[in-house]
Design an enzyme around this catalytic site. Structure first.
Site, mmCIF file in Angstrom:
data_model
loop_
_atom_site.group_PDB
_atom_site.id
_atom_site.type_symbol
_atom_site.label_atom_id
_atom_site.label_comp_id
_atom_site.label_asym_id
_atom_site.label_seq_id
_atom_site.Cartn_x
_atom_site.Cartn_y
_atom_site.Cartn_z
ATOM 1 N N GLY A 72 2.309 -4.994 4.238
ATOM 2 C CA GLY A 72 2.670 -5.721 3.024
ATOM 3 C C GLY A 72 3.773 -5.035 2.234
ATOM 4 O O GLY A 72 4.669 -5.701 1.699
ATOM 5 N N CYS A 323 -4.050 7.110 -9.508
ATOM 6 C CA CYS A 323 -4.274 8.552 -9.523
ATOM 7 C C CYS A 323 -3.151 9.336 -8.865
ATOM 8 O O CYS A 323 -3.380 10.376 -8.278
ATOM 9 C CB CYS A 323 -5.557 8.894 -8.795
ATOM 10 S SG CYS A 323 -6.931 8.003 -9.429
HETATM 11 C C1 LIG Z 1 -1.400 -6.959 -3.679
HETATM 12 C C2 LIG Z 1 -0.946 -6.001 -2.623
HETATM 13 N N1 LIG Z 1 0.307 -6.080 -2.154
HETATM 14 C C3 LIG Z 1 0.750 -5.259 -1.206
HETATM 15 C C4 LIG Z 1 -0.044 -4.274 -0.668
HETATM 16 C C5 LIG Z 1 0.516 -3.358 0.373
HETATM 17 O O1 LIG Z 1 0.140 -3.738 1.661
HETATM 18 P P1 LIG Z 1 0.200 -2.660 2.858
HETATM 19 O O2 LIG Z 1 -0.914 -1.689 2.605
HETATM 20 O O3 LIG Z 1 0.014 -3.475 4.090
HETATM 21 O O4 LIG Z 1 1.537 -2.019 2.799
HETATM 22 C C6 LIG Z 1 -1.365 -4.141 -1.124
HETATM 23 C C7 LIG Z 1 -2.242 -3.085 -0.590
HETATM 24 O O5 LIG Z 1 -3.083 -2.541 -1.266
HETATM 25 C C8 LIG Z 1 -1.833 -5.038 -2.125
HETATM 26 O O6 LIG Z 1 -3.073 -4.955 -2.600
#
Ligand SMILES: Cc1ncc(COP(=O)(O)O)c(C=O)c1O
Length: 383
Positions: A72, A323
């Protein structure tokens, strides 16, 4: 091994055994590089294209709109920086409660001359549509990005009206759907966005795979240039096993979403009823929320302390604090909706999954009760 009860599914989800089974051959004997012109390569290419179809199917998109990434964070960076590099420097509007992997690229764009403004949320933590539309009108942004569901509060943002308004002004619009995926039906086309971010490890797939679902009209500069994989938008030898796992996780999701949601919803109600009886305050109850996420606080008890005590008692939950520094900062999402920092510091996030059992939630509630009582006694003695 001591295995605490896992109640932190918004951080990551356990790999589904059926996903692992689909991945294993590609970590063992099916070793091809998908660009190779022999049987191994062709098998890897076929597996990737099947996964692309499965991801698209689960997300309401066309397979040719799926660009595989490492997760993500990369997909969010790819949309924001990739689009920004293709259009004149202007304004980027983003939600007030975005994940750091949207906020930080925004800061990088600011250093390149972009103006970055935040779209406010209301007191319940949801995108304020009226204020959002006014900001879109006033700022005439080049790019708009608003998360579909918040990772901490679980609030589902009503993004459609703001996205439509922004499109009508000529903006390229994007949503981070990482937390929404797997917890509510998702349809790229119905959301009316040009880009949508997904991540495999939040839906019982492997860490290290994700996707940017992208409308083909968007002109995008790649972050990683090289061999031209993924329509020249994301070079690098494809992580075949992880992509196959992502596809399989999507296939299972398409079949099981309704059951999973019903189960999580039942646990969520049990949990929230229980914590209210223990005197907890629940955040964002006035908003539409994900069926698995509870963000709560026991006034006067630091979230970090409670999380530590619960960890030692065998329960894995998260605090609402960032944190990365020595002093934990209170949740930015709570501060954005006007929660006082003293209360925000007490926040604890409990996120159930489709394999969480009723018995686990009941045990959690009973241990939570004892833990809160102990901490309250300690605080009373200290005062
Ligand atoms: C809302 C949101 N966007 C993006 C991410 C990032 O995704 P990734 O861990 O696959 O890089 C996260 C991960 O915690 C998330 O909660």
């Amino acid at each position: 091994m001591f295995a605490p009860v896992y109640l932190d599914h918004n951080a990551t989800t356990p790999l589904d055994d059926r996903v692992l089974d689909a991945m294993l051959p590609f970590l063992r004997e099916r070793c091809g590089n998908a660009s190779s012109r022999h049987e191994y390569g062709r098998a890897a290419r076929d597996a990737i294209e099947r996964a692309r179809y499965l991801v698209a199917d689960a997300a309401g998109a066309h397979a040719t709109e799926v660009i595989f990434t490492s997760g993500g964070s990369e997909a969010n960076n790819l949309f924001l920086k990739g689009v920004a590099a293709s259009i004149p420097v202007g304004t980027l509007l983003m939600g007030a409660t975005e994940h750091p992997c949207v906020v930080q690229p925004g800061k990088q764009l600011q250093a390149l001359g972009w103006r970055v403004c935040r779209l406010p949320v209301d007191v319940h933590g949801a995108l304020d549509t009226g204020a959002g539309l006014r900001l879109v009108e006033a700022e005439r942004p080049g790019i708009v990005s608003v998360m579909l569901a918040n990772n901490e509060t679980g609030v589902i943002n009503p993004i459609k009206a703001v996205m439509l308004g922004a499109r009508q002004q000529g903006a390229w619009v994007h949503t981070d759907a990482v937390q929404a995926f797997g917890k509510l039906p998702l349809n790229f086309r119905e959301l009316g966005v040009h880009g949508m971010t997904l991540s495999a490890h939040k839906i019982y797939g492997p860490i290290g795979a994700g996707a940017l679902v992208l409308d083909k009209r968007v002109d995008l500069q790649p972050l990683i240039a090289g061999g031209g994989q993924e329509r020249e938008l994301r070079s690098g030898t494809e992580n075949v096993a992880a992509i196959v796992g992502f596809g399989r996780a999507c296939e299972l999701l398409s079949d099981e979403l309704a059951q999973r949601v019903a189960h999580m919803q039942a646990l969520h109600s049990l949990l929230e009823h229980g914590v209210m009886q223990l005197g907890a305050e629940l955040f964002c109850v006035g908003a539409t929320r994900l069926p698995n996420t509870s963000f709560l606080a026991f006034r006067g008890l630091e979230g970090e302390t409670l999380v530590g005590k619960l960890d030692r008692a065998g329960f894995a939950v998260a605090s609402g604090a960032a944190c990365s520094s020595a002093t934990p900062l209170p949740s930015a999402s709570l501060l954005a909706m006007g929660v006082a920092p003293e209360l925000a510091r007490c926040a604890v996030r409990v996120s159930v999954g489709y394999k969480t059992s009723v018995a686990e939630v009941e045990r959690f509630l009973s241990v939570l009760k004892e833990t809160v009582q102990d901490l309250r006694q300690l605080t009373a003695v200290a005062v």
